[in-house]
Scaffold this active site. Structure first.
Site, short mmCIF file in Angstrom:
data_model
loop_
_atom_site.label_atom_id
_atom_site.label_comp_id
_atom_site.label_asym_id
_atom_site.label_seq_id
_atom_site.Cartn_x
_atom_site.Cartn_y
_atom_site.Cartn_z
N ARG A 77 -18.90 -22.05 -6.43
CA ARG A 77 -19.74 -21.15 -7.21
C ARG A 77 -20.88 -20.63 -6.34
O ARG A 77 -21.36 -21.31 -5.45
CB ARG A 77 -20.35 -21.88 -8.41
CG ARG A 77 -19.37 -22.10 -9.57
CD ARG A 77 -20.06 -22.69 -10.78
NE ARG A 77 -20.53 -24.03 -10.53
CZ ARG A 77 -21.76 -24.39 -10.27
NH1 ARG A 77 -22.73 -23.48 -10.26
NH2 ARG A 77 -22.08 -25.64 -10.03
N TYR A 217 -12.79 -17.60 -6.66
CA TYR A 217 -12.82 -19.06 -6.74
C TYR A 217 -13.45 -19.58 -8.03
O TYR A 217 -14.55 -19.18 -8.42
CB TYR A 217 -13.61 -19.64 -5.57
CG TYR A 217 -13.20 -21.07 -5.26
CD1 TYR A 217 -12.17 -21.35 -4.38
CD2 TYR A 217 -13.81 -22.15 -5.90
CE1 TYR A 217 -11.77 -22.66 -4.12
CE2 TYR A 217 -13.42 -23.45 -5.64
CZ TYR A 217 -12.40 -23.69 -4.75
OH TYR A 217 -11.99 -24.98 -4.50
N LYS A 226 -17.35 -21.46 -16.87
CA LYS A 226 -18.81 -21.53 -16.88
C LYS A 226 -19.43 -20.26 -17.46
O LYS A 226 -20.43 -20.30 -18.17
CB LYS A 226 -19.35 -21.77 -15.47
CG LYS A 226 -18.83 -23.06 -14.85
CD LYS A 226 -19.22 -24.24 -15.69
CE LYS A 226 -18.33 -25.44 -15.48
NZ LYS A 226 -18.85 -26.49 -14.62
N HIS A 246 -22.65 -28.77 -20.80
CA HIS A 246 -21.87 -29.16 -19.62
C HIS A 246 -21.57 -30.66 -19.73
O HIS A 246 -22.13 -31.48 -19.01
CB HIS A 246 -22.69 -28.85 -18.36
CG HIS A 246 -21.92 -28.93 -17.07
ND1 HIS A 246 -22.54 -29.11 -15.86
CD2 HIS A 246 -20.61 -28.83 -16.79
CE1 HIS A 246 -21.64 -29.13 -14.89
NE2 HIS A 246 -20.46 -28.97 -15.44
N SER A 268 -22.63 -30.82 -11.68
CA SER A 268 -21.35 -30.59 -11.01
C SER A 268 -21.08 -31.65 -9.94
O SER A 268 -21.98 -31.99 -9.16
CB SER A 268 -21.35 -29.21 -10.36
OG SER A 268 -21.60 -28.23 -11.35
N CYS A 270 -20.64 -34.81 -10.22
CA CYS A 270 -21.41 -36.05 -10.41
C CYS A 270 -20.68 -37.04 -11.32
O CYS A 270 -21.30 -37.97 -11.83
CB CYS A 270 -22.79 -35.75 -10.93
SG CYS A 270 -23.83 -34.94 -9.69
N ASP A 293 -15.38 -31.46 -18.91
CA ASP A 293 -16.40 -30.58 -18.31
C ASP A 293 -17.32 -29.90 -19.31
O ASP A 293 -18.50 -29.74 -19.05
CB ASP A 293 -15.71 -29.52 -17.43
CG ASP A 293 -16.65 -28.86 -16.44
OD1 ASP A 293 -17.39 -29.58 -15.76
OD2 ASP A 293 -16.66 -27.63 -16.36
N ARG A 385 -10.03 -28.52 -5.28
CA ARG A 385 -9.84 -28.78 -6.72
C ARG A 385 -8.37 -28.83 -7.09
O ARG A 385 -7.50 -28.29 -6.41
CB ARG A 385 -10.52 -27.66 -7.51
CG ARG A 385 -12.03 -27.57 -7.28
CD ARG A 385 -12.82 -27.91 -8.48
NE ARG A 385 -14.23 -28.11 -8.18
CZ ARG A 385 -15.09 -28.62 -9.05
NH1 ARG A 385 -14.68 -28.95 -10.27
NH2 ARG A 385 -16.36 -28.81 -8.72
P1 GTP Z 1 -17.42 -30.82 -11.86
O1 GTP Z 1 -15.98 -30.56 -12.09
O2 GTP Z 1 -17.95 -30.15 -10.62
O3 GTP Z 1 -18.28 -30.50 -13.03
O4 GTP Z 1 -17.56 -32.39 -11.45
P2 GTP Z 1 -17.52 -33.76 -12.30
O5 GTP Z 1 -18.88 -34.02 -12.88
O6 GTP Z 1 -16.38 -33.79 -13.20
O7 GTP Z 1 -17.36 -34.85 -11.12
P3 GTP Z 1 -16.07 -35.74 -10.73
O8 GTP Z 1 -15.74 -36.75 -11.78
O9 GTP Z 1 -14.99 -34.83 -10.30
O10 GTP Z 1 -16.65 -36.53 -9.48
C1 GTP Z 1 -17.14 -35.89 -8.33
C2 GTP Z 1 -17.17 -36.85 -7.17
O11 GTP Z 1 -17.94 -38.00 -7.50
C3 GTP Z 1 -15.78 -37.35 -6.80
O12 GTP Z 1 -15.67 -37.39 -5.41
C4 GTP Z 1 -15.74 -38.75 -7.37
O13 GTP Z 1 -14.89 -39.60 -6.64
C5 GTP Z 1 -17.20 -39.20 -7.30
N1 GTP Z 1 -17.51 -40.15 -8.40
C6 GTP Z 1 -17.20 -40.01 -9.70
N2 GTP Z 1 -17.59 -41.09 -10.42
C7 GTP Z 1 -18.16 -41.94 -9.55
C8 GTP Z 1 -18.75 -43.24 -9.67
O14 GTP Z 1 -18.82 -43.85 -10.75
N3 GTP Z 1 -19.26 -43.80 -8.53
C9 GTP Z 1 -19.19 -43.16 -7.32
N4 GTP Z 1 -19.72 -43.77 -6.27
N5 GTP Z 1 -18.64 -41.93 -7.16
C10 GTP Z 1 -18.13 -41.34 -8.25
C1 SPV Z 2 -18.75 -27.07 -11.72
O1 SPV Z 2 -19.20 -26.57 -10.68
O2 SPV Z 2 -19.49 -27.68 -12.54
C2 SPV Z 2 -17.32 -26.99 -12.01
C3 SPV Z 2 -16.46 -26.21 -11.10
O3 SPV Z 2 -16.88 -27.54 -13.00
S1 SPV Z 2 -16.55 -24.50 -11.41
O4 SPV Z 2 -15.52 -24.18 -12.40
O5 SPV Z 2 -16.24 -23.81 -10.15
O6 SPV Z 2 -17.84 -24.15 -11.91
MN MN Z 3 -18.54 -28.66 -14.15
#
Ligand code: GTP
Ligand code: SPV
Ligand code: MN
Length: 602
Positions: A77, A217, A226, A246, A268, A270, A293, A385
């Site tokens: 983004r 992207y 979003k 979110h 994002s 996290c 999400d 992704r």
């Molecule tokens: P968006 O799709 O961008 O909104 O991201 P999201 O909030 O869904 O994050 P996601 O669960 O994909 O995790 C992002 C990164 O954080 C990945 O590399 C995970 O492996 C890492 N991660 C997720 N949960 C944990 C956790 O409990 N501990 C640690 N250390 N890392 C984590």
């Molecule tokens: C985020 O950035 O929080 C996402 C990926 O979930 S995107 O759809 O590119 O915004």
């Molecule tokens: Mn997101």
């Protein structure tokens, strides 16, 4: 050119007029009206393979799956190219880029003039939320990207099925997208067309329009996500008394078979997808995924808050996903997946950092270059992704497509905080919880272009996604209790999986062990556990967190639970500075909460 209007299914003149207008403006060679069928999916994938955008993966290892490598300038983004074009700058507020709507529209019309020459325009009607739910909203995206059409097919309810609920209404959100790279006579195409010099992700909240130019992207281009489900929907939600957030949504069942639903807002990359799909390390506990999400929330007549997932699929972070950390995601990805910017193995499968303990000896990286473990750059882009349907997730919740939504018992806020913030604490009430949400800070991640690892305030994880003044958004949160009674509102908690020790390593194992925290939250919702009062909220008292079978040193546990007054006085000062941004739009309740916090810390 004839436009293939689906006249046997719809007489929606507003829709047909709008599409005809965009055809006249963008001047594509063809128009493809998306019906949402499986045949269409295969057709689009095939076309993308022919144009070099997609590589088919080994059909024995990863059936019906594809890999896209984006232009290296188009990988995330672009927040600095994202605009809210409200009438007045004050309606966009201090945290958004504002553009005057007429001026922005004039600029966009010039860019879109003939922008689809030599390409096909795809028309994608889609529905956010279960088709017949009261909260569902319909949009139509037109795009010159078959990759976007394919992705929308995986992540939204789209195609012919949407035309019936739309009927003859003109109340659909108009989403206009172009890669911004027309093909003149005889011009060669590239695998990932885009126009990085002229990117605009522009939102017109008043007329419910989204115009996106120059990027193919993720959130820049899949306008249902979003742009609509958060930025435009947050404005609709403010006007109509609901919430667009979110947030992931999960169902948590205890060993006695009692179930509660929890929503959680983390910025994002996290941890939302990972928490939503978690396999609990505690025996007898079960987590099921409603969404990973975005959540649309509404207080219904019974006084409880219900959530639906507007999406129908996942666009999840690949790096870090493994059978050790997230087996449900791995099983979701067994077939019918569109991967973007991951690495490819010599046998035609995919790989990314963290997927296996050992790095493969030889890969093709996300740029298409040779890669070995000695290489200095990652094999997969950090924001690589996967795109897959929600129904493929083995732990998908039975109610994920229920038009009634699911009742929410708890809301969690979190972020990446290496220090200061304990593993979990509970707010006193809704207003205090809103205060905590408004102060969430987190390290920036690769999900957006720019520096990674900088701590920034990200209220409710909505900083890049709130379609109006953030101060007014916080006031909207504070208005929610007026439609119910306090005992029916979700309880609010803060969590932090990312606190680090002096060695710079995460103190908490995370992933499946986060179930230990969810258990405490579940039981607090049932009135169990006294907790320990601290100036910032209630943390688990000694012995309340179920740590059975976990090898955690006393020192680590102590640091994880620590509320250090000196660190929190610094935090309070920083919150005060953060609040200056909202000026007169800062709700007085939040200033009161901050003053109360400062008093408790003094
Ligand atoms: P968006 O799709 O961008 O909104 O991201 P999201 O909030 O869904 O994050 P996601 O669960 O994909 O995790 C992002 C990164 O954080 C990945 O590399 C995970 O492996 C890492 N991660 C997720 N949960 C944990 C956790 O409990 N501990 C640690 N250390 N890392 C984590
Ligand atoms: C985020 O950035 O929080 C996402 C990926 O979930 S995107 O759809 O590119 O915004
Ligand atoms: Mn997101």
């Amino acid at each position: 050119m004839t436009i293939p209007f689906p006249l046997q299914l719809s007489q929606n003149e507003a829709l047909f007029d709008w599409v005809a207008g965009k055809v006249a403006l963008c001047r594509p060679d063809n128009v493809h009206w998306c019906d949402g069928s499986d045949e269409e999916y295969q057709f689009l994938a095939q076309k993308l393979v022919e144009s070099g955008t997609l590589a088919p993966l080994n059909s024995e290892l990863r059936p019906n799956s594809f890999l896209a490598r984006s232009d290296p300038r188009d990988v995330a983004r672009v927040e600095d190219r994202t605009f809210i074009c409200s009438k007045r700058p004050v309606d966009a507020g201090p945290t958004n880029n504002w553009r005057q709507p007429k001026a922005m529209k004039a600029q966009l019309l010039a860019l879109f003039d003939g922008c689809m020459q030599g390409r096909t325009m795809y028309v994608i009607p889609f529905c956010l939320g279960p088709l017949d739910s009261r909260i569902a909203r319909i949009g139509v995206e037109i795009t010159d990207s078959a990759y976007v059409a394919l992705s929308m097919r995986l992540t939204t309810r789209c195609g012919d099925a949407v035309l019936r609920p739309l009927g003859e209404s003109d109340g659909f959100v108009r989403c206009v997208h172009s890669l911004g790279m027309p093909l003149g006579e005889g011009a060669e195409d590239v695998p990932w067309p885009c126009n990085p010099e002229n990117r605009y992700i522009a939102h017109f909240p008043d007329s419910r329009q989204i115009w996106s130019f120059g990027s193919g992207y993720g959130g820049n281009a899949l306008l249902a996500k979003k742009c609509f489900a958060l930025r435009v929907a947050s404005v609709m939600a403010r006007d109509e008394g609901w919430m667009a957030e979110h947030m992931l949504i999960l169902g948590l069942t205890n060993p006695q078979g009692e179930k509660k639903y929890i929503a959680a807002a983390f910025p994002s990359a996290c941890g939302k997808t990972n928490l939503a799909m978690m396999t609990p390390s505690l025996p007898g506990w079960k987590v099921e995924c409603v969404g990973d999400d975005i959540a649309w929330l509404r207080v219904k007549a019974d006084g409880r808050m219900y959530a639906v997932n507007p999406e129908f699929g996942f666009f999840g972070v690949a790096p870090g996903t493994s059978y050790a950390t997230n087996p449900n995601a791995m099983d979701t990805l067994k077939r019918d997946v569109l991967f973007t910017n991951v690495a490819q193995t010599p046998d035609g499968d995919v790989w990314w950092e963290g997927m296996t303990r050992e790095k493969p000896p030889h890969l093709t990286d996300w740029r298409g270059e040779e890669w070995t473990p000695e290489s200095e750059t990652p094999a997969a882009h950090p924001n690589a992704r996967f795109t897959a349907r929600a129904s493929q997730c083995p732990s998908i919740d039975p109610a994920y497509d229920d038009p009634r939504g699911v009742p929410i018992s708890a809301i969690l806020f979190g972020g990446r905080r290496p220090g200061t913030v304990p593993l979990v604490f509970e707010a006193r009430d809704w207003a205090h919880g809103t205060f905590i949400g408004s102060t969430i800070a987190s390290e920036t991640t690769a999900a957006a272009s720019g520096q990674v690892g900088q701590i920034r305030r990200d209220p409710m994880a909505m900083l890049p996604f709130c379609g109006y003044h953030m101060g007014d958004y916080l006031a909207h949160w504070l208005d929610i209790p007026s439609s119910t009674t306090p005992d029916k509102l979700p309880k609010i908690f803060a969590v932090n999986w990312f606190r680090k020790g002096e060695d710079g390593k995460f103190l908490w194992p995370g992933f499946g062990d986060n179930a230990r925290v969810l258990k405490w939250i579940f039981e607090r919702c049932d009135g169990q556990h006294a907790g320990r009062e601290t100036p910032i909220g209630t943390v688990p008292a000694h012995g309340e967190l179920d740590l059975s079978g976990l090898n955690l040193s006393d020192g680590a546990l102590e640091t994880l639970m620590e509320v250090d007054s000196e660190a929190w006085r610094i935090e309070a000062t920083s919150i005060r500075e953060h609040y200056v941004l909202f000026g007169e739009h800062l709700p007085f309740e939040l200033r009161d909460e901050l003053e109360e916090l400062e008093k408790r810390l003094a």
